[in-house]
Design an enzyme around this catalytic site. Structure first.
Site, PDB file in Angstrom:
ATOM      1  N   ASP A  85      27.795 102.278 -24.322  1.00  0.00           N
ATOM      2  CA  ASP A  85      28.463 102.672 -25.304  1.00  0.00           C
ATOM      3  C   ASP A  85      28.132 102.114 -26.824  1.00  0.00           C
ATOM      4  O   ASP A  85      26.829 101.826 -26.612  1.00  0.00           O
ATOM      5  CB  ASP A  85      29.932 101.881 -25.179  1.00  0.00           C
ATOM      6  CG  ASP A  85      30.981 101.473 -26.770  1.00  0.00           C
ATOM      7  OD1 ASP A  85      31.207 102.473 -26.908  1.00  0.00           O
ATOM      8  OD2 ASP A  85      30.814 100.611 -26.700  1.00  0.00           O
ATOM      9  N   ASP A 134      29.491 101.479 -30.288  1.00  0.00           N
ATOM     10  CA  ASP A 134      29.528 100.055 -31.156  1.00  0.00           C
ATOM     11  C   ASP A 134      29.718  99.295 -30.358  1.00  0.00           C
ATOM     12  O   ASP A 134      30.936  99.298 -29.212  1.00  0.00           O
ATOM     13  CB  ASP A 134      31.194 100.882 -31.631  1.00  0.00           C
ATOM     14  CG  ASP A 134      31.407 101.515 -33.116  1.00  0.00           C
ATOM     15  OD1 ASP A 134      30.175 101.525 -34.031  1.00  0.00           O
ATOM     16  OD2 ASP A 134      32.092 102.051 -33.828  1.00  0.00           O
ATOM     17  N   ARG A 180      30.539 100.897 -36.460  1.00  0.00           N
ATOM     18  CA  ARG A 180      30.366 101.343 -37.357  1.00  0.00           C
ATOM     19  C   ARG A 180      28.945 101.152 -38.031  1.00  0.00           C
ATOM     20  O   ARG A 180      28.970 101.379 -39.041  1.00  0.00           O
ATOM     21  CB  ARG A 180      31.388 101.904 -38.701  1.00  0.00           C
ATOM     22  CG  ARG A 180      32.975 101.884 -37.300  1.00  0.00           C
ATOM     23  CD  ARG A 180      32.644 103.515 -36.762  1.00  0.00           C
ATOM     24  NE  ARG A 180      31.828 104.762 -38.484  1.00  0.00           N
ATOM     25  CZ  ARG A 180      31.349 105.313 -38.173  1.00  0.00           C
ATOM     26  NH1 ARG A 180      30.543 105.285 -36.449  1.00  0.00           N
ATOM     27  NH2 ARG A 180      30.314 106.226 -38.183  1.00  0.00           N
ATOM     28  N   ARG A 203      38.397  96.920 -43.475  1.00  0.00           N
ATOM     29  CA  ARG A 203      38.522  97.548 -41.861  1.00  0.00           C
ATOM     30  C   ARG A 203      38.436  96.044 -40.764  1.00  0.00           C
ATOM     31  O   ARG A 203      39.525  95.789 -40.183  1.00  0.00           O
ATOM     32  CB  ARG A 203      37.489  97.654 -41.453  1.00  0.00           C
ATOM     33  CG  ARG A 203      36.778  98.227 -40.487  1.00  0.00           C
ATOM     34  CD  ARG A 203      35.417  98.883 -39.839  1.00  0.00           C
ATOM     35  NE  ARG A 203      35.013 100.386 -40.164  1.00  0.00           N
ATOM     36  CZ  ARG A 203      35.283 100.849 -38.697  1.00  0.00           C
ATOM     37  NH1 ARG A 203      35.699 100.067 -37.894  1.00  0.00           N
ATOM     38  NH2 ARG A 203      35.529 101.954 -39.296  1.00  0.00           N
ATOM     39  N   ASP A 221      42.366 106.827 -29.567  1.00  0.00           N
ATOM     40  CA  ASP A 221      42.199 108.278 -28.917  1.00  0.00           C
ATOM     41  C   ASP A 221      43.391 108.901 -28.459  1.00  0.00           C
ATOM     42  O   ASP A 221      43.975 107.918 -28.111  1.00  0.00           O
ATOM     43  CB  ASP A 221      40.601 108.198 -28.854  1.00  0.00           C
ATOM     44  CG  ASP A 221      39.187 108.049 -29.416  1.00  0.00           C
ATOM     45  OD1 ASP A 221      39.810 108.031 -30.340  1.00  0.00           O
ATOM     46  OD2 ASP A 221      38.477 107.224 -28.873  1.00  0.00           O
ATOM     47  N   ASP A 230      31.653  97.437 -24.762  1.00  0.00           N
ATOM     48  CA  ASP A 230      32.543  96.076 -24.698  1.00  0.00           C
ATOM     49  C   ASP A 230      33.620  96.041 -24.624  1.00  0.00           C
ATOM     50  O   ASP A 230      34.764  94.915 -24.924  1.00  0.00           O
ATOM     51  CB  ASP A 230      32.255  95.668 -26.120  1.00  0.00           C
ATOM     52  CG  ASP A 230      32.567  97.006 -27.491  1.00  0.00           C
ATOM     53  OD1 ASP A 230      33.301  96.026 -28.559  1.00  0.00           O
ATOM     54  OD2 ASP A 230      32.564  97.844 -26.643  1.00  0.00           O
ATOM     55  N   PHE A 280      34.055 102.137 -16.535  1.00  0.00           N
ATOM     56  CA  PHE A 280      33.220 100.550 -16.650  1.00  0.00           C
ATOM     57  C   PHE A 280      34.111 100.531 -14.596  1.00  0.00           C
ATOM     58  O   PHE A 280      33.029 100.129 -13.675  1.00  0.00           O
ATOM     59  CB  PHE A 280      33.915  99.607 -17.327  1.00  0.00           C
ATOM     60  CG  PHE A 280      33.544  98.017 -16.751  1.00  0.00           C
ATOM     61  CD1 PHE A 280      32.982  97.395 -16.693  1.00  0.00           C
ATOM     62  CD2 PHE A 280      34.764  97.438 -16.611  1.00  0.00           C
ATOM     63  CE1 PHE A 280      32.532  96.272 -16.110  1.00  0.00           C
ATOM     64  CE2 PHE A 280      34.655  96.031 -15.755  1.00  0.00           C
ATOM     65  CZ  PHE A 280      33.669  95.499 -16.397  1.00  0.00           C
ATOM     66  N   ASP A 294      34.946 103.084 -12.747  1.00  0.00           N
ATOM     67  CA  ASP A 294      34.687 104.296 -12.061  1.00  0.00           C
ATOM     68  C   ASP A 294      33.147 103.911 -10.808  1.00  0.00           C
ATOM     69  O   ASP A 294      32.904 103.067 -10.781  1.00  0.00           O
ATOM     70  CB  ASP A 294      33.942 105.477 -13.005  1.00  0.00           C
ATOM     71  CG  ASP A 294      34.204 106.707 -12.220  1.00  0.00           C
ATOM     72  OD1 ASP A 294      33.551 107.073 -10.947  1.00  0.00           O
ATOM     73  OD2 ASP A 294      34.887 107.511 -11.642  1.00  0.00           O
ATOM     74  N   THR A 353      29.586 104.634 -10.957  1.00  0.00           N
ATOM     75  CA  THR A 353      28.919 103.427 -11.884  1.00  0.00           C
ATOM     76  C   THR A 353      28.780 101.682 -11.387  1.00  0.00           C
ATOM     77  O   THR A 353      29.988 101.697 -11.109  1.00  0.00           O
ATOM     78  CB  THR A 353      29.285 103.682 -13.332  1.00  0.00           C
ATOM     79  OG1 THR A 353      30.438 102.951 -13.458  1.00  0.00           O
ATOM     80  CG2 THR A 353      29.887 104.830 -14.077  1.00  0.00           C
TER      81      THR A 353
END
Length: 246
Positions: free
Chosen positions: A12, A14, A21, A141, A181, A209, A221, A223, A226
């Site tokens: 990943d 961020d 960011r 932020r 999202d 994270d 994570f 699945d 993996t």
């Protein structure tokens, strides 16, 4: 120690390779290039390609064997674009507009210490929704993120959307500090695995994270394809990699 046989490390971005960011540090960048001499490496993030470049460098596709912006809806392998998928042809304009309109009216009713601009960002593979607005400063932020931890602003928003759009084939996933999202079911970070599962890896390691349920690293994570590692910061990622691949 790592398992024997050909392996791939997927990271990943961020909170895993960079502070949220922020640009990758030179130390971390150098470390990953050294790691790449031993093992194939790739990145998978929810952000679009431009944001991945901002954080990991304009030459990101040369530095990583795989680059998967937008959960792998956009995919690069060995420096070349593999494919691009888009949300509008999959969901249809009517549903997308209903979703955008609903989110904007919800945001209009939320009282926050500050609101800025770009509340909804339309990407190839998802809509990114931010109650404070993506154009907020770094300071704003962090202020929002601290408030969100106390008041669950994003969690409540997502719970409301899940109820409103139940049965429409949509997934809502909280990631990063200021947004969440929205994408078709199955278009989470696991999507990127279809681009690597036939490339002959015995083990695919994933580092992220936001691995708790509801976090945008959770599905990949957990699945079975993996071996997942939950990290708290780039330093943590590095420490685990050093233990695994020293």
């Amino acid at each position: 120690m790592a398992a024997p046989g050909p392996a791939l490390c997927l990271f990943d971005v961020d909170g895993t390779l960079t502070a949220p960011r922020q640009k990758i540090t030179k130390e971390m960048d150098d470390f990953l290039q050294k790691l790449r001499q031993k093992i194939k490496i790739g990145v998978v993030g929810g952000s679009d390609f431009e944001k991945v470049q901002e954080q990991l460098g304009n030459d990101v596709v040369e530095k990583y064997d795989y680059v998967f912006p937008e959960n792998g809806l956009v995919a690069y392998k060995d420096g070349k674009l593999l494919c691009k998928q888009n949300i509008q042809s999959h969901l249809g304009e009517a549903l997308i507009q209903d979703l955008i309109n609903y989110c904007l009216s919800y945001i209009a009713k939320v009282k926050l210490p500050k609101k800025r601009g770009t509340f909804i960002e339309f990407r190839n593979g998802m809509l990114n929704v931010s109650p404070i607005g993506r154009s907020c400063s770094q300071e704003e932020r962090i202020e929002f993120y601290e408030l969100d931890k106390k008041e669950n602003i994003r969690q409540k928003f997502v719970a409301d959307l899940r109820k409103e759009f139940a049965g429409k084939g949509l997934t809502f996933s909280i990631g990063g500090q200021i947004s969440f999202d929205v994408f078709p079911d199955g278009w989470d970070k696991r999507y990127c695995l279809r681009h690597v599962e036939n490339d002959g890896y015995k083990t695919i390691y994933f580092f992220g994270d936001k691995t708790m349920p509801g976090g945008n690293d959770h599905e990949i994570f957990t699945d079975p394809r993996t071996v997942g590692y939950s990290v708290t910061a780039p330093e943590d990622t590095r420490r685990i990699c050093e233990e695994l691949f020293s």
